[in-house]
Design a protein around this motif. Structure first.
Motif, mmCIF file in Angstrom:
data_model
loop_
_atom_site.group_PDB
_atom_site.id
_atom_site.type_symbol
_atom_site.label_atom_id
_atom_site.label_comp_id
_atom_site.label_asym_id
_atom_site.label_seq_id
_atom_site.Cartn_x
_atom_site.Cartn_y
_atom_site.Cartn_z
ATOM 1 N N PRO A 420 0.820 -1.212 0.000
ATOM 2 C CA PRO A 420 0.000 0.000 0.000
ATOM 3 C C PRO A 420 0.853 1.260 0.000
ATOM 4 N N ASP A 421 0.315 2.318 -0.564
ATOM 5 C CA ASP A 421 0.984 3.612 -0.596
ATOM 6 C C ASP A 421 0.555 4.405 0.641
ATOM 7 N N LYS A 422 1.452 4.575 1.582
ATOM 8 C CA LYS A 422 1.127 5.268 2.824
ATOM 9 C C LYS A 422 1.025 6.777 2.657
ATOM 10 N N ASN A 423 1.443 7.307 1.510
ATOM 11 C CA ASN A 423 1.393 8.756 1.306
ATOM 12 C C ASN A 423 -0.025 9.280 1.109
ATOM 13 N N VAL A 424 -0.976 8.377 0.843
ATOM 14 C CA VAL A 424 -2.345 8.823 0.562
ATOM 15 C C VAL A 424 -3.203 8.837 1.822
ATOM 16 N N LEU A 425 -2.617 8.585 2.980
ATOM 17 C CA LEU A 425 -3.401 8.488 4.212
ATOM 18 C C LEU A 425 -4.178 9.777 4.481
ATOM 19 N N THR A 426 -3.514 10.927 4.371
ATOM 20 C CA THR A 426 -4.168 12.197 4.708
ATOM 21 C C THR A 426 -5.352 12.505 3.796
ATOM 22 N N PRO A 427 -5.187 12.481 2.465
ATOM 23 C CA PRO A 427 -6.360 12.776 1.620
ATOM 24 C C PRO A 427 -7.462 11.730 1.723
ATOM 25 N N ALA A 477 -11.170 2.612 3.568
ATOM 26 C CA ALA A 477 -10.374 1.753 4.448
ATOM 27 C C ALA A 477 -9.659 0.668 3.656
ATOM 28 N N LEU A 478 -10.351 0.089 2.669
ATOM 29 C CA LEU A 478 -9.721 -0.958 1.865
ATOM 30 C C LEU A 478 -8.615 -0.395 0.988
ATOM 31 N N ALA A 479 -8.779 0.857 0.520
ATOM 32 C CA ALA A 479 -7.754 1.470 -0.318
ATOM 33 C C ALA A 479 -6.441 1.642 0.440
ATOM 34 N N LEU A 480 -6.546 1.881 1.751
ATOM 35 C CA LEU A 480 -5.329 2.047 2.546
ATOM 36 C C LEU A 480 -4.560 0.744 2.715
ATOM 37 N N ARG A 481 -5.205 -0.386 2.415
ATOM 38 C CA ARG A 481 -4.544 -1.696 2.535
ATOM 39 C C ARG A 481 -4.283 -2.337 1.183
ATOM 40 N N SER A 482 -4.618 -1.630 0.102
ATOM 41 C CA SER A 482 -4.511 -2.208 -1.237
ATOM 42 C C SER A 482 -3.275 -1.683 -1.958
ATOM 43 N N ARG A 483 -2.923 -2.369 -3.032
ATOM 44 C CA ARG A 483 -1.835 -1.916 -3.897
ATOM 45 C C ARG A 483 -2.244 -0.622 -4.598
ATOM 46 N N PRO A 484 -1.304 0.146 -5.114
ATOM 47 C CA PRO A 484 -1.634 1.474 -5.643
ATOM 48 C C PRO A 484 -2.713 1.495 -6.713
ATOM 49 N N LYS A 485 -2.639 0.618 -7.721
ATOM 50 C CA LYS A 485 -3.616 0.662 -8.807
ATOM 51 C C LYS A 485 -5.019 0.286 -8.328
ATOM 52 N N PRO A 486 -5.216 -0.825 -7.602
ATOM 53 C CA PRO A 486 -6.560 -1.099 -7.068
ATOM 54 C C PRO A 486 -7.050 -0.012 -6.117
ATOM 55 N N ALA A 487 -6.136 0.572 -5.341
ATOM 56 C CA ALA A 487 -6.541 1.647 -4.434
ATOM 57 C C ALA A 487 -7.053 2.850 -5.213
ATOM 58 N N ALA A 488 -6.387 3.178 -6.323
ATOM 59 C CA ALA A 488 -6.844 4.305 -7.150
ATOM 60 C C ALA A 488 -8.237 4.043 -7.698
ATOM 61 N N ALA A 489 -8.505 2.800 -8.103
ATOM 62 C CA ALA A 489 -9.840 2.465 -8.618
ATOM 63 C C ALA A 489 -10.892 2.580 -7.520
ATOM 64 N N LEU A 490 -10.573 2.094 -6.324
ATOM 65 C CA LEU A 490 -11.522 2.179 -5.214
ATOM 66 C C LEU A 490 -11.834 3.627 -4.858
ATOM 67 N N LEU A 491 -10.804 4.455 -4.800
ATOM 68 C CA LEU A 491 -11.007 5.858 -4.441
ATOM 69 C C LEU A 491 -11.772 6.607 -5.527
ATOM 70 N N SER A 492 -11.533 6.241 -6.786
ATOM 71 C CA SER A 492 -12.300 6.860 -7.872
ATOM 72 C C SER A 492 -13.772 6.474 -7.770
ATOM 73 N N GLY A 493 -14.045 5.213 -7.436
ATOM 74 C CA GLY A 493 -15.431 4.787 -7.252
ATOM 75 C C GLY A 493 -16.100 5.496 -6.096
ATOM 76 N N ALA A 494 -15.370 5.697 -5.005
ATOM 77 C CA ALA A 494 -15.926 6.432 -3.870
ATOM 78 C C ALA A 494 -16.231 7.874 -4.257
ATOM 79 N N ALA A 535 -6.848 9.363 -5.238
ATOM 80 C CA ALA A 535 -6.800 8.407 -6.343
ATOM 81 C C ALA A 535 -5.656 8.724 -7.297
ATOM 82 N N GLY A 536 -5.438 10.029 -7.580
ATOM 83 C CA GLY A 536 -4.340 10.413 -8.446
ATOM 84 C C GLY A 536 -2.986 10.062 -7.851
ATOM 85 N N MET A 537 -2.826 10.277 -6.554
ATOM 86 C CA MET A 537 -1.563 9.924 -5.900
ATOM 87 C C MET A 537 -1.331 8.411 -5.942
ATOM 88 N N SER A 538 -2.417 7.629 -5.748
ATOM 89 C CA SER A 538 -2.270 6.171 -5.819
ATOM 90 C C SER A 538 -1.933 5.724 -7.234
#
Length: 546
Positions: A420-427, A477-494, A535-538
């Motif tokens: 997971p990319d920890k840099n996206v925690l704040t946004p 919550a799942l995006a914070l535990r996912s790999r960058p590309k799936p996390a970006a998709a989850l955040l875009s859906g949200a 999502a962009g950062m992920s």
């Protein structure tokens, strides 16, 4: 055996049946523990405890307004009552549900394990059967010819009954899926059996009432619950762990692709079916009016459409595009996560449409007495649009389950990759907090109109708001535990789901007329911006993956 209220007693001799339904699973759990099968007994308790919160909320109706309950096995008035006090039986019911929840917590603590579960059979069938059972719970439990018992569906009843049935309907598929993920097969078997016993405890009494009393009749909803959960209980007596042959293990890489294809096909087809049902629900009449007097003229307001119909239509079109993308191999990896969240938009808009239909039928029937004497001039019933909207809500739940299963298979097929990319925690945290606030606040204001919310004016649309908020938080919550590309998709859906909520300003407010942006609209825009930044950062982190 003890009355739940001094104002009314049971409608028939039900306590022997209720005793069997309550004591049989508990006795089975004790027997399993005594015979040194603790995992089986623990699973039984876990299955029962999964439905205890919903049953507790359902029973709170006795304390809120007893005469509105549809529980003839415990409470059936023989006269008109404006309200009623609770008796000792009510507190015994509450104590039983609380103790069942406590037993479930103890069972979970005793049998939790960090072991990886073996590959289970029926991973799709059991949750789908549980969803079918949930649909049955939301219908009218009995048909009534008794003037003191107003039988109606969960969506037409008071909030404790609606909340209890919705919790039960949501807990059934979730508990079935979690049961099959248990590391121990004995625990999984027990949980499925306990889930069946708990569902029987809810569905058997109305069937008995319809059989024992001449003024009550059996409906298809409880029978559907009994049939679907009986099959789930039957699965508990089959082998749940799949056998993996050596030849299949050698071809594991090639075996994953067909499985992923079928999961994506199921998700896409269910998504398209959901969208089609929602489109029909948005354009079909929400209220059916029948003239009872020969000379009666149908009122013009009877065919008034829901102001949320364009909102539902938009949510349906969005889901249709994403579901179609899930069926195309090239676009499926990006479209499937978005479709896995867009189904909540159908719930968000569909509950608003249903609220219009329910309000119109109730108000119409109250005002439908005209002509001479007290003879009603019209009857107002839910129309085809309300029925199709309800079907869309059910299909949306099935789409959510299929999308979740597809996500699991995609993860197994892709492998681990980068962490997971920890840099996206704040946004992500900012977007989640803003999204909850946005769903809890009205996005538009109209003079004389009070919008349903999460903290005030809780009504049928509030369940859609609550569902959407929970889905966005879960995705974050799942995006914070996912790999960058799936996390970006989850955040875009949200972000897409929150944007749909903000679109209520033109889609719903425009139909009401004179709408102006409210606090929730600006908060929703801020939430969309924060989630898109995350999502962009992920996505940028995904491009750096080796």
């Amino acid at each position: 055996m003890v009355s739940v209220s001094p104002a009314a007693g049971p409608g028939f001799v039900a306590w022997p049946w209720l005793a069997v339904l309550a004591l049989a699973p508990a006795a089975a759990a004790v027997w399993a523990a005594v015979t040194k099968h603790p995992r089986l007994g623990g699973g039984l308790v876990l299955g029962l405890a999964a439905l205890a919160p919903g049953r507790l909320v359902l029973d709170l109706q006795f304390a809120v307004n007893g005469p509105l309950t549809i529980r003839p096995e415990l409470y059936l008035p023989d006269r008109f009552l404006g309200g009623s006090a609770v008796g000792a039986g009510f507190w015994l019911l509450v104590a039983g549900h609380v103790l069942t929840c406590a037993a479930g917590v103890l069972a979970w603590r005793a049998h939790r394990s960090h072991e990886e579960p073996e590959r289970r059979r029926w991973r799709l069938l059991a949750p789908l059967l549980a969803v079918v059972a949930g649909v049955g719970l939301l219908t009218a439990p009995v048909h009534s010819d008794n003037g003191f018992l107003l039988a109606r569906s969960a969506f037409e009843g008071p909030w404790p009954a609606l909340g209890g049935y919705l919790l039960l309907a949501a807990a059934l598929p979730l508990a079935a899926a979690v049961a099959l993920a248990a590391p121990s097969e004995s625990t999984a078997r027990g949980a499925l059996a306990g889930l069946t016993a708990g569902a029987f405890g809810v569905a058997v009494p109305p069937v008995l009432a319809g059989l024992y009393r001449s003024d009550l009749h059996v409906t298809w909803g409880p029978v559907l619950v009994l049939g679907a959960t009986a099959v789930i209980g039957g699965l508990a007596f089959t082998r749940l762990t799949e056998k993996i042959e050596n030849s299949e293990a050698d071809l594991a890489g090639s075996a994953k692709l067909p499985g992923l294809f079928w999961w994506r096909l199921t998700t896409g087809l269910l998504g398209l079916a959901t969208a089609i049902a929602a489109v029909i629900g948005s354009v079909a009449p929400q209220v059916a009016v029948t003239a009872l007097n020969p000379g009666a003229t149908t009122p013009v307001s009877a065919a008034a459409a829901s102001p949320a119909r364009w909102f539902l239509l938009t949510a349906a079109l969005v889901l249709a595009v994403l579901a179609a993308g899930t069926l195309v191999p090239k676009t499926a990896p990006g479209a499937r996560p978005l479709a896995g969240l867009a189904w909540a938009g159908i719930v968000l808009a569909g509950t608003a449409v249903l609220n219009t239909a329910l309000t119109a039928t109730q108000a119409g029937n109250l005002a439908g007495f005209g002509g001479t004497g007290t003879a009603p001039a019209f009857t107002y019933d839910l129309g085809a649009g309300a029925a199709w909207t309800f079907v869309a809500l059910v299909l949306a739940a099935l789409t959510a389950l299929a999308a979740a299963g597809t996500g699991v298979v995609e993860r197994e097929d892709t492998g681990e990759g980068a962490g997971p990319d920890k840099n996206v925690l704040t946004p992500v945290v900012a977007g989640g907090v803003l999204a909850v606030a946005a769903f809890g606040l009205p996005v538009f204001s109209v003079p004389g109109y009070v919008a349903p919310g999460l903290w005030s004016n809780f009504d049928t649309p509030s369940w859609g708001l609550l569902t959407a908020a929970a889905v966005v938080l879960g995705a974050a919550a799942l995006a914070l535990r996912s790999r960058p590309k799936p996390a970006a998709a989850l955040l875009s859906g949200a972000a897409l789901l929150v944007a749909l909520h903000a679109a209520e300003l033109p889609l719903v407010g425009g139909a009401l007329g004179g709408a102006s942006p409210s606090t929730g609209f600006w908060v929703a825009l801020a939430a969309v911006a924060a989630l898109l930044v995350a999502a962009g950062m992920s996505a940028a982190g995904g491009r750096r993956e080796p």
